[in-house]
Design a protein around this motif. Structure first.
Motif, PDB file in Angstrom:
ATOM      1  N   VAL A 109       0.833  -1.199   0.000  1.00 18.89           N
ATOM      2  CA  VAL A 109       0.000   0.000   0.000  1.00 18.89           C
ATOM      3  C   VAL A 109       0.870   1.252   0.000  1.00 18.89           C
ATOM      4  N   GLU A 110       1.982   1.211   0.716  1.00 24.12           N
ATOM      5  CA  GLU A 110       2.909   2.348   0.712  1.00 24.12           C
ATOM      6  C   GLU A 110       3.343   2.724  -0.700  1.00 24.12           C
ATOM      7  N   MET A 111       3.485   1.721  -1.565  1.00 27.21           N
ATOM      8  CA  MET A 111       3.968   1.986  -2.925  1.00 27.21           C
ATOM      9  C   MET A 111       3.025   2.899  -3.693  1.00 27.21           C
ATOM     10  N   GLY A 112       1.754   2.940  -3.300  1.00 28.79           N
ATOM     11  CA  GLY A 112       0.823   3.855  -3.942  1.00 28.79           C
ATOM     12  C   GLY A 112       1.147   5.311  -3.661  1.00 28.79           C
ATOM     13  N   LEU A 113       1.959   5.549  -2.635  1.00 25.09           N
ATOM     14  CA  LEU A 113       2.326   6.915  -2.240  1.00 25.09           C
ATOM     15  C   LEU A 113       3.777   7.250  -2.566  1.00 25.09           C
ATOM     16  N   TYR A 114       4.521   6.255  -3.010  1.00 28.09           N
ATOM     17  CA  TYR A 114       5.956   6.443  -3.228  1.00 28.09           C
ATOM     18  C   TYR A 114       6.250   7.471  -4.319  1.00 28.09           C
ATOM     19  N   ASN A 116       4.465   9.955  -5.462  1.00 30.08           N
ATOM     20  CA  ASN A 116       4.052  11.350  -5.297  1.00 30.08           C
ATOM     21  C   ASN A 116       4.819  12.027  -4.158  1.00 30.08           C
ATOM     22  N   GLN A 117       5.945  11.386  -3.795  1.00 29.57           N
ATOM     23  CA  GLN A 117       6.916  11.969  -2.870  1.00 29.57           C
ATOM     24  C   GLN A 117       6.365  12.196  -1.459  1.00 29.57           C
ATOM     25  N   THR A 118       5.411  11.384  -1.056  1.00 27.06           N
ATOM     26  CA  THR A 118       4.955  11.432   0.324  1.00 27.06           C
ATOM     27  C   THR A 118       6.088  10.948   1.237  1.00 27.06           C
ATOM     28  N   PRO A 119       6.416  11.670   2.306  1.00 22.59           N
ATOM     29  CA  PRO A 119       7.501  11.252   3.207  1.00 22.59           C
ATOM     30  C   PRO A 119       7.263   9.867   3.791  1.00 22.59           C
ATOM     31  N   ARG A 125       1.980   5.721   7.916  1.00 17.98           N
ATOM     32  CA  ARG A 125       0.767   6.037   8.676  1.00 17.98           C
ATOM     33  C   ARG A 125      -0.474   5.911   7.809  1.00 17.98           C
ATOM     34  N   ILE A 126      -0.433   6.507   6.607  1.00 13.22           N
ATOM     35  CA  ILE A 126      -1.591   6.469   5.715  1.00 13.22           C
ATOM     36  C   ILE A 126      -1.897   5.044   5.285  1.00 13.22           C
ATOM     37  N   ALA A 127      -0.848   4.279   4.951  1.00 13.90           N
ATOM     38  CA  ALA A 127      -1.046   2.897   4.510  1.00 13.90           C
ATOM     39  C   ALA A 127      -1.680   2.064   5.616  1.00 13.90           C
ATOM     40  N   GLY A 128      -1.189   2.219   6.843  1.00 14.69           N
ATOM     41  CA  GLY A 128      -1.746   1.477   7.960  1.00 14.69           C
ATOM     42  C   GLY A 128      -3.193   1.844   8.222  1.00 14.69           C
ATOM     43  N   LEU A 161      -6.391   3.760  -3.166  1.00 18.33           N
ATOM     44  CA  LEU A 161      -7.112   4.810  -2.450  1.00 18.33           C
ATOM     45  C   LEU A 161      -6.222   5.611  -1.501  1.00 18.33           C
ATOM     46  N   ALA A 162      -5.047   5.078  -1.174  1.00 17.47           N
ATOM     47  CA  ALA A 162      -4.198   5.719  -0.171  1.00 17.47           C
ATOM     48  C   ALA A 162      -3.823   7.150  -0.543  1.00 17.47           C
ATOM     49  N   LYS A 163      -3.659   7.412  -1.832  1.00 15.79           N
ATOM     50  CA  LYS A 163      -3.269   8.765  -2.255  1.00 15.79           C
ATOM     51  C   LYS A 163      -4.464   9.685  -2.462  1.00 15.79           C
ATOM     52  N   GLN A 164      -5.652   9.216  -2.063  1.00 14.60           N
ATOM     53  CA  GLN A 164      -6.887  10.001  -2.181  1.00 14.60           C
ATOM     54  C   GLN A 164      -7.068  10.535  -3.608  1.00 14.60           C
ATOM     55  N   PRO A 165      -7.225   9.623  -4.565  1.00 15.89           N
ATOM     56  CA  PRO A 165      -7.325  10.035  -5.965  1.00 15.89           C
ATOM     57  C   PRO A 165      -8.632  10.756  -6.265  1.00 15.89           C
ATOM     58  N   ASP A 166      -8.614  11.532  -7.340  1.00 16.95           N
ATOM     59  CA  ASP A 166      -9.840  12.158  -7.828  1.00 16.95           C
ATOM     60  C   ASP A 166     -10.707  11.144  -8.567  1.00 16.95           C
ATOM     61  N   ILE A 167     -10.053  10.174  -9.216  1.00 17.20           N
ATOM     62  CA  ILE A 167     -10.758   9.176 -10.025  1.00 17.20           C
ATOM     63  C   ILE A 167     -10.194   7.800  -9.699  1.00 17.20           C
ATOM     64  N   LEU A 168     -11.093   6.838  -9.495  1.00 21.10           N
ATOM     65  CA  LEU A 168     -10.678   5.452  -9.293  1.00 21.10           C
ATOM     66  C   LEU A 168     -11.054   4.649 -10.527  1.00 21.10           C
ATOM     67  N   PHE A 169     -10.057   4.000 -11.124  1.00 24.24           N
ATOM     68  CA  PHE A 169     -10.276   3.107 -12.254  1.00 24.24           C
ATOM     69  C   PHE A 169     -10.137   1.670 -11.771  1.00 24.24           C
ATOM     70  N   ALA A 170     -11.094   0.826 -12.113  1.00 22.34           N
ATOM     71  CA  ALA A 170     -11.070  -0.568 -11.668  1.00 22.34           C
ATOM     72  C   ALA A 170     -11.303  -1.481 -12.854  1.00 22.34           C
ATOM     73  N   ASP A 171     -10.326  -2.322 -13.155  1.00 26.30           N
ATOM     74  CA  ASP A 171     -10.391  -3.217 -14.309  1.00 26.30           C
ATOM     75  C   ASP A 171     -10.714  -4.628 -13.835  1.00 26.30           C
ATOM     76  N   GLU A 172     -11.954  -5.051 -14.021  1.00 26.51           N
ATOM     77  CA  GLU A 172     -12.427  -6.372 -13.618  1.00 26.51           C
ATOM     78  C   GLU A 172     -12.014  -6.682 -12.167  1.00 26.51           C
ATOM     79  N   PRO A 173     -12.331  -5.809 -11.215  1.00 25.63           N
ATOM     80  CA  PRO A 173     -11.821  -5.996  -9.850  1.00 25.63           C
ATOM     81  C   PRO A 173     -12.398  -7.198  -9.121  1.00 25.63           C
ATOM     82  N   THR A 174     -13.504  -7.749  -9.613  1.00 25.18           N
ATOM     83  CA  THR A 174     -14.098  -8.929  -8.977  1.00 25.18           C
ATOM     84  C   THR A 174     -13.923 -10.185  -9.816  1.00 25.18           C
ATOM     85  N   GLY A 175     -13.164 -10.074 -10.895  1.00 26.03           N
ATOM     86  CA  GLY A 175     -13.054 -11.193 -11.835  1.00 26.03           C
ATOM     87  C   GLY A 175     -12.435 -12.443 -11.244  1.00 26.03           C
TER      88      GLY A 175
END
Length: 233
Positions: A109-114, A116-119, A125-128, A161-175
């Motif tokens: 989950v941390e990698m979603g913030l890596y 965008n230069q989040t410390p 903290r955000i990932a947890g 979701l960790a970076k609080q995006p404006d848009i979430l794209f989901a490609d077959e997330p329940t497949g």
């Protein structure tokens, strides 16, 4: 363009060369997605829906046509600006999860913030917090192989979701999920949509799309064949 439209495509195309043939994966698509809308792009395998999502998310570049986000053409952005769009404005959830096998859930989950230069400490903290919100607080030190399919998908969703995006794209997330886990993920999308997050879902599951999305865009052979609004029962 009105201010409530987040995404718009105008005659967008994505063609590939396959030997002597040209594959028209996306062929002249015009769609609009409003801010806060939950739109589902549906169609059979090979209809072009995943290719269209990749274009909208800035993961691929159109062969021709116009793709606008808040009135700005993605094609006009520099490589650095396009990378910033992907890092800061959009979250992407893939059917195959795309988790790093040797990383824990927290590290994934941390990698979603890596990018965008989040410390570092803020990333942790955000990932947890995000994993805890998705019911995975006791799984933060587990690696993907030690998680169920539903848990892996929730880790992937937490990363998006960790970076609080404006848009979430989901490609077959329940497949790749069973019925119970699919229902959990769909319920979470409903919650996020209710909070005003713009969601673009790609799925071949018409029942899922009809039940949860605000609008359906149906593709066939790279073209929009039908478009319906307010499909929720």
């Amino acid at each position: 363009m009105t201010s409530d439209i987040t995404l718009r495509t105008i005659d967008i195309c994505r063609f590939y060369r396959r030997g002597p043939q040209t594959v028209k994966a996306v062929d002249g698509v015009d769609i609009e997605v409003k801010k806060g809308e939950f739109a589902a792009i549906v169609g059979s395998s090979g209809s072009g829906k995943s290719t269209l999502l990749a274009l909208l998310a800035g993961l691929d570049t159109p062969t021709s046509g116009v793709l606008e986000v808040d009135g700005i053409s993605l094609q006009s952005l520099s490589r650095k600006e396009l990378a910033a769009y992907r890092a800061n404005r959009v979250g992407v959830v893939f059917q195959s999860f795309n988790l790093i096998p040797h990383y824990t859930a927290l590290r994934n989950v941390e990698m979603g913030l890596y990018f965008n230069q989040t410390p570092y400490r803020e990333r942790r903290r955000i990932a947890g917090d995000m994993l805890d919100r998705l019911g995975l607080g006791d799984r933060i030190d587990h690696r993907p192989a030690d998680l169920s399919g539903g848990e892996q998908q929730r880790v992937a969703l937490a990363r998006a979701l960790a970076k609080q995006p404006d848009i979430l794209f989901a490609d077959e997330p329940t497949g790749n999920l069973d019925e119970e886990n699919s229902a959990q993920v769909a319920s979470l999308f409903d919650e996020l949509s209710g909070r005003g997050l713009t969601i673009v879902l790609v799925t071949h599951d018409m029942a899922l799309a009809r039940k949860h999305a605000h609008r359906l865009v149906r593709l066939s052979y790279g073209r929009v064949v039908t478009e319906t609004g307010e499909v929720q029962s």
